[in-house]
Write a protein that holds these residues in place. Structure first.
Motif, PDB file in Angstrom:
ATOM      1  N   THR A 138       0.844  -1.266   0.142  1.00 30.98           N
ATOM      2  CA  THR A 138      -0.058   0.126  -0.029  1.00 30.98           C
ATOM      3  C   THR A 138       0.737   1.317   0.283  1.00 30.98           C
ATOM      4  N   ALA A 139       1.865   1.160   0.937  1.00 29.31           N
ATOM      5  CA  ALA A 139       2.808   2.211   0.929  1.00 29.31           C
ATOM      6  C   ALA A 139       3.438   2.672  -0.325  1.00 29.31           C
ATOM      7  N   LEU A 140       3.978   1.634  -1.040  1.00 25.70           N
ATOM      8  CA  LEU A 140       4.614   1.854  -2.278  1.00 25.70           C
ATOM      9  C   LEU A 140       3.390   2.377  -3.388  1.00 25.70           C
ATOM     10  N   ALA A 141       2.394   1.757  -3.324  1.00 28.39           N
ATOM     11  CA  ALA A 141       1.719   2.265  -4.539  1.00 28.39           C
ATOM     12  C   ALA A 141       1.284   3.784  -4.191  1.00 28.39           C
ATOM     13  N   VAL A 168       2.661  -6.396 -11.821  1.00 26.56           N
ATOM     14  CA  VAL A 168       3.629  -5.595 -11.023  1.00 26.56           C
ATOM     15  C   VAL A 168       3.063  -4.630 -10.284  1.00 26.56           C
ATOM     16  N   VAL A 169       3.616  -4.453  -9.286  1.00 32.16           N
ATOM     17  CA  VAL A 169       2.788  -3.701  -8.160  1.00 32.16           C
ATOM     18  C   VAL A 169       2.700  -2.301  -8.505  1.00 32.16           C
ATOM     19  N   ARG A 193       8.185  -4.944  -8.632  1.00 36.65           N
ATOM     20  CA  ARG A 193       7.556  -6.300  -8.650  1.00 36.65           C
ATOM     21  C   ARG A 193       7.576  -6.969  -7.304  1.00 36.65           C
ATOM     22  N   ALA A 194       6.327  -7.923  -7.195  1.00 42.05           N
ATOM     23  CA  ALA A 194       6.216  -8.505  -6.049  1.00 42.05           C
ATOM     24  C   ALA A 194       6.868 -10.072  -6.045  1.00 42.05           C
ATOM     25  N   THR A 195       7.835 -10.307  -5.389  1.00 43.01           N
ATOM     26  CA  THR A 195       8.104 -11.905  -5.299  1.00 43.01           C
ATOM     27  C   THR A 195       7.345 -12.414  -4.019  1.00 43.01           C
ATOM     28  N   ALA A 196       7.522 -13.878  -4.038  1.00 44.97           N
ATOM     29  CA  ALA A 196       6.815 -14.425  -2.684  1.00 44.97           C
ATOM     30  C   ALA A 196       7.198 -13.837  -1.492  1.00 44.97           C
ATOM     31  N   SER A 197       8.557 -13.288  -1.246  1.00 44.91           N
ATOM     32  CA  SER A 197       8.937 -12.788  -0.085  1.00 44.91           C
ATOM     33  C   SER A 197       9.158 -11.225  -0.004  1.00 44.91           C
ATOM     34  N   GLN A 198       9.412 -10.557  -1.048  1.00 44.26           N
ATOM     35  CA  GLN A 198       9.511  -9.079  -1.291  1.00 44.26           C
ATOM     36  C   GLN A 198       9.179  -8.416  -2.415  1.00 44.26           C
ATOM     37  N   GLN A 199       9.390  -7.216  -2.238  1.00 41.55           N
ATOM     38  CA  GLN A 199       9.273  -6.105  -3.457  1.00 41.55           C
ATOM     39  C   GLN A 199      10.490  -5.913  -3.931  1.00 41.55           C
ATOM     40  N   VAL A 200      10.876  -5.797  -5.172  1.00 36.69           N
ATOM     41  CA  VAL A 200      11.794  -5.640  -5.950  1.00 36.69           C
ATOM     42  C   VAL A 200      11.423  -4.238  -6.901  1.00 36.69           C
ATOM     43  N   MET A 201      12.397  -2.955  -6.796  1.00 38.82           N
ATOM     44  CA  MET A 201      12.184  -2.165  -7.785  1.00 38.82           C
ATOM     45  C   MET A 201      13.261  -2.115  -8.478  1.00 38.82           C
ATOM     46  N   ALA A 202      13.081  -2.174 -10.069  1.00 33.20           N
ATOM     47  CA  ALA A 202      14.116  -1.874 -10.949  1.00 33.20           C
ATOM     48  C   ALA A 202      14.048  -0.532 -11.606  1.00 33.20           C
TER      49      ALA A 202
END
Lengths: 231, 183
Positions: A138-141, A168-169, A193-202
């Motif tokens: 939510t915060a990232l969105a 993608v988030v 992007r969201a993986t099973a355990s974390q969000q990754v920003m590229a």
């Protein structure tokens, strides 16, 4: 004789070359202004040590449960109910988290007087971590709309404007702010992007290679939060 | 303003209003927890210390004198003492292990360094600034932008940015003088 303009002292404390040669003379000769500048500089240094700290983390809800239990067998009202208005300053870490977890714990029927904090806390740890992840999304969105990318030392800024996409988030095109003509023509994207355990920003940036390095900043548009992440 | 609200919480606390502890916890819980977490590392220890601080504060409420200092500063002092206690306890546990192993002495535990506490107090106050001012201060501290560039980026008048910076620094200073330890 009048003292140095406090705004000039504040800017100097930040390391800017503000004011005139007369300000220089005065600030050196005047004990008051010298002390003032030294004090403000200490505060700036303190703030800068270790980079942005972000909003403070609120303690998990069971801490209050235990305090209330110890102090008055649960008779002390909940801090959530007691806070007037909605003005919780710890928006990212506090209010939503607390509300979510309270709901969950209300359903769990755990006795507040159990006195066995470590055991009682165990089963709650999993779901709470889940809630934390949800909150981060939510915060990232929320952040996405105000994402700003600062480039290289004192150089340019690229602002992000598109709305988040699905799967993608969040995904956003980057373009330079008009105030920075030297960066016109720079383009880029930021994809969360969201993986099973974390969000990754590229972040992909098509911009000139220049001395120094690029820095990526996430800013909530309302200034609630800044997340710097360097490259 | 927040400082007035802090005054309300402080007043309620010294009068021992029924909901004063909850108000104090809502206002200062993150501050106390962050200090403990930063000093102790382990969340479970930080949670224990946070609990101890507020229980202890409530029980020794009579020794809080709003005329002599702020509630925040008083809680920070209690937090530092409880952190030192927790570190001492850890050391005792560690010493027992070391003695079993025939080992050496352990260096004395200390309260969290003043600067660590002050940084957390400062972060707390930064987070309480109005949105626009908070963003200006964050950029002034942590980006390499000048105040003119900050004004451009945020689309604010130059005078507003300068005023935000001056007042922001003064407010951080006041808060540190009230609740911090090094000033």
């Amino acid at each position: 004789m009048s003292h140095t303009d406090p705004e000039i002292l504040a800017l100097r404390a930040l390391g800017e070359m503000a004011g005139t040669a007369r300000d220089d003379e005065h600030a050196e000769a005047c004990a008051h202004c010298r002390a003032e500048l030294a004090r403000l500089t200490e505060i700036v240094d303190l703030a800068r040590v270790g980079g942005p700290a972000g909003p403070l983390e609120a303690p998990p809800p069971q801490v209050w449960d235990q305090i209330a239990a110890v102090v008055a067998n649960g008779a002390v009202p909940s801090p959530v109910a007691a806070v007037p208005g909605g003005g919780d300053p710890y928006e990212l870490n506090g209010a939503g988290h607390r509300a979510n977890s309270d709901t969950r714990e209300a359903g769990s029927g755990r006795s507040p007087a159990s006195g066995d904090g470590s055991l009682a806390a165990e089963p709650a740890a999993g779901p709470r971590r889940g809630a934390r992840r949800g909150r981060l999304i939510t915060a990232l969105a929320g952040l996405a709309a105000g994402l700003i990318i600062g480039i290289g030392g004192t150089a340019g800024i690229v602002q992000l404007t598109q709305a988040p996409a699905t799967r993608v988030v969040a995904q956003i095109e980057l373009y330079p702010l008009p105030q920075f003509p030297q960066w016109q023509g720079a383009t880029g994207t930021a994809v969360m992007r969201a993986t099973a355990s974390q969000q990754v920003m590229a972040v992909t940036l098509n911009a000139p290679r220049r001395p120094g390095f690029y820095e990526v900043w996430l800013l909530a548009q309302n200034g609630t939060s800044m997340i710097p992440s360097a490259t | 303003m927040d400082s007035e609200r802090d005054g309300d919480v402080s007043g309620a606390f010294s009068r021992r209003d029924p909901d004063a502890l909850a108000l104090a916890y809502a206002r200062f819980g993150p501050l106390v927890y962050s200090i403990a977490l930063r000093a102790l590392g382990a969340r479970s220890d930080a949670e224990d210390v946070t609990q101890q601080v507020f229980v202890s504060a409530w029980r020794s409420q009579a020794s809080f004198d709003p005329g002599r200092g702020t509630l925040g500063g008083w809680l920070v002092t209690i937090a530092r003492n409880k952190v030192a206690d927790a570190l001492r306890e850890r050391q005792r546990d560690g010493r027992v292990l070391l003695q079993v192993a025939g080992g050496a002495t352990v260096s004395a535990p200390e309260a969290p360094p003043d600067q660590v506490v002050d940084r957390i107090v400062l972060a707390d106050e930064l987070a309480r600034l109005p949105e626009s001012q908070r963003l200006v201060m964050a950029l002034a501290f942590y980006s390499d932008l000048t105040h003119e560039q900050i004004a451009q980026v945020l689309g604010l008048p130059l005078g507003t940015v300068k005023s935000h910076i001056r007042r922001g620094l003064q407010r951080l200073r006041s808060r540190l003088e009230a609740d911090g330890v090094a000033y």
